[in-house]
Scaffold this active site. Structure first.
Site, short mmCIF file in Angstrom:
data_model
loop_
_atom_site.label_atom_id
_atom_site.label_comp_id
_atom_site.label_asym_id
_atom_site.label_seq_id
_atom_site.Cartn_x
_atom_site.Cartn_y
_atom_site.Cartn_z
N TYR A 141 -2.27 6.14 1.21
CA TYR A 141 -3.17 5.39 2.08
C TYR A 141 -3.14 5.93 3.51
O TYR A 141 -4.13 5.85 4.22
CB TYR A 141 -2.76 3.91 2.13
CG TYR A 141 -3.35 3.05 1.04
CD1 TYR A 141 -3.06 3.30 -0.30
CD2 TYR A 141 -4.18 1.99 1.35
CE1 TYR A 141 -3.58 2.50 -1.30
CE2 TYR A 141 -4.71 1.18 0.35
CZ TYR A 141 -4.40 1.44 -0.96
OH TYR A 141 -4.93 0.64 -1.94
N LYS A 186 6.49 7.15 -10.73
CA LYS A 186 6.02 8.18 -11.66
C LYS A 186 6.93 9.39 -11.45
O LYS A 186 6.48 10.49 -11.10
CB LYS A 186 4.54 8.49 -11.37
CG LYS A 186 3.88 9.41 -12.37
CD LYS A 186 3.62 8.77 -13.73
CE LYS A 186 3.08 9.80 -14.71
NZ LYS A 186 3.03 9.29 -16.10
N ASP A 219 2.73 4.08 -15.72
CA ASP A 219 1.79 3.97 -16.86
C ASP A 219 2.32 2.97 -17.90
O ASP A 219 1.58 2.15 -18.42
CB ASP A 219 1.50 5.35 -17.48
CG ASP A 219 2.74 6.19 -17.74
OD1 ASP A 219 3.84 5.80 -17.29
OD2 ASP A 219 2.62 7.24 -18.40
N ASP A 243 -1.19 -1.56 -5.31
CA ASP A 243 -2.58 -2.03 -5.22
C ASP A 243 -3.14 -2.24 -6.62
O ASP A 243 -3.74 -3.27 -6.93
CB ASP A 243 -3.42 -0.99 -4.45
CG ASP A 243 -4.87 -1.40 -4.35
OD1 ASP A 243 -5.12 -2.57 -3.99
OD2 ASP A 243 -5.75 -0.58 -4.66
N ASP A 247 -3.78 -6.10 -8.86
CA ASP A 247 -5.07 -6.54 -9.41
C ASP A 247 -4.94 -6.79 -10.90
O ASP A 247 -5.47 -7.76 -11.43
CB ASP A 247 -6.16 -5.48 -9.18
CG ASP A 247 -6.97 -5.73 -7.91
OD1 ASP A 247 -6.41 -6.30 -6.96
OD2 ASP A 247 -8.16 -5.37 -7.88
C1 IPM Z 1 -5.77 -4.96 -1.15
C2 IPM Z 1 -7.11 -4.30 -0.99
C3 IPM Z 1 -7.02 -3.25 0.13
C4 IPM Z 1 -5.98 -2.23 -0.31
C5 IPM Z 1 -8.35 -2.57 0.48
C6 IPM Z 1 -9.40 -3.57 0.90
C7 IPM Z 1 -8.18 -1.50 1.53
O1 IPM Z 1 -7.55 -3.74 -2.18
O2 IPM Z 1 -5.29 -5.57 -0.18
O3 IPM Z 1 -5.19 -4.86 -2.23
O4 IPM Z 1 -6.29 -1.30 -1.06
O5 IPM Z 1 -4.83 -2.36 0.12
MG MG Z 2 -6.27 -4.19 -3.82
#
Ligand code: IPM
Ligand code: MG
Length: 359
Positions: A141, A186, A219, A243, A247
């Site tokens: 990032y 990884k 993975d 990240d 999710d």
């Molecule tokens: C999160 C989001 C952010 C990230 C984006 C919006 C830059 O997806 O907070 O998980 O990737 O960190």
């Molecule tokens: Mg995110």
């Protein structure tokens, strides 16, 4: 107590969920006898529109002065031209870096009723109580980004110091919980992962011998999260893997709209955000789920203001609202409540619990 809270609603559903957070902060202040000064600032796409900068200096100054920062969401189709030089997300990344909030805590605790909405079998979700600790200010990032001829390069870089500090944070949390730390990397392919693995192993061996450590490849972890989520306690990982995996783990909770986060640095101040993003498809309709943001308020009160009883009262109120079927459209099609009613339901239950606690 007296505290200043910077509120950055941002884009998409951010303003809608932050309006409920503001109501909640006012209610907590009244109920528990605190003075919260709320100072609002622009971030993301709306800040680009207003002044061409996704993190205006004035917003950053407000955040630095505040005891805690609550952020809604940034981004949306209006600002997502891939060739654009300025993007809403840059505002968020710069803010995380400027505040030095390197440890991103993302708890995942499925509510038993809501978990039935998950495509994952209910029996696999029993006893799931996971805390992700995602490194937030390093890795790909923040590495150098460039184009060379027809190639594109994102550098992924980590120093020992960056790994040590987030590892200590994760291990301390594991020690307060069930004493297990799963480090995800990884290491069979990436040099940064090999540095992570060696550093995490050393810190745990030398400083946290009572915490059980395991290393899992990312993975495989993507699969284990869905096949045996209850076997994990604290999960530590680098920025990009964190990240993606967080999710994925929203599937366990039944909805992205339920997951809060806290990003912490060294001095106790922090940045608090729901993990769901700006959800442009439903923005402006008043149907977004505010619970992730209200639970982020609870984390702010706990970690930055040290108001544990207040944090618990909010978490209890959200749980009770969910128990009572006060569900937004992400959780049910029929009988869904709007954002404002969900926020009011939490306030009503907070009132009740605060009075009960005082009685
Ligand atoms: C999160 C989001 C952010 C990230 C984006 C919006 C830059 O997806 O907070 O998980 O990737 O960190
Ligand atoms: Mg995110």
């Amino acid at each position: 107590m007296k505290a200043t809270i910077a509120l950055l609603p941002g884009d998409g559903i951010g303003p809608e969920v932050c309006a409920e957070a503001r109501k909640l902060l006012v209610a907590v202040a009244t109920r528990f006898g605190h003075q919260f000064e709320i100072s609002e600032g622009l971030i993301g796409g709306c800040a680009i529109d207003a002044c061409g900068d996704p993190l205006p200096a004035e917003t950053l100054a407000r955040c630095r002065e505040a005891d805690g920062v609550l952020l809604g969401a940034v981004g949306g189709p209006r600002w997502s031209d891939p060739n654009a030089k300025v993007r809403p997300e840059q505002g968020l990344l710069r803010l995380r870096a400027a505040l030095g909030v390197y440890a991103n805590l993302r708890p995942v605790v499925p509510h038993p009723e809501v978990a039935r909405q998950s495509p994952i079998k209910s029996k696999l979700l029993r006893n799931v109580d996971v805390l992700f600790v995602r490194e937030l200010t390093g890795g790909s990032y923040f590495g150098a980004k460039r184009r060379e001829g027809d190639a594109a390069i994102d550098e992924c870089r980590y120093t020992v110091g960056e790994i040590e500090r987030v590892t200590r944070q994760a291990a301390r949390l594991a020690r307060q919980r069930r004493g297990k730390l799963t480090h995800v990397d990884k290491a069979n392919v990436l040099e940064t992962s090999r540095l992570w693995r060696a550093t995490v192993s050393r810190i745990l061996r030398d400083e946290f011998p009572e915490v059980t450590l395991e290393h899992v490849l990312v993975d495989a972890m993507a699969m284990y999260l869905l096949t045996r989520p209850a076997s994990f306690d604290v999960i530590l990982t680098e920025n990009l893997f964190g990240d993606i995996l967080t999710d994925e783990s929203a599937v366990l909770a039944g909805s992205m709209g339920l997951l809060p986060s806290a990003s912490l640095g060294e001095d106790g101040r922090g940045l608090y955000e729901p993990i769901h993003g700006s959800a442009p498809d439903i923005a402006g309709r008043g149907i977004a789920n505010p619970y992730a943001t209200l639970l982020s308020v609870a984390m702010l009160l706990r970690h930055s203001l040290k108001l544990e009883a207040e944090a618990r009262a909010i978490e209890r109120a959200v749980r009770q609202a969910l128990d009572d079927g006060v569900w937004t459209a992400d959780l049910r099609r029929r009988g869904a409540v709007c954002t404002r009613d969900a926020g009011d339901a939490v306030l009503a239950r907070l009132t009740a619990t605060a009075e009960a606690a005082a009685a």
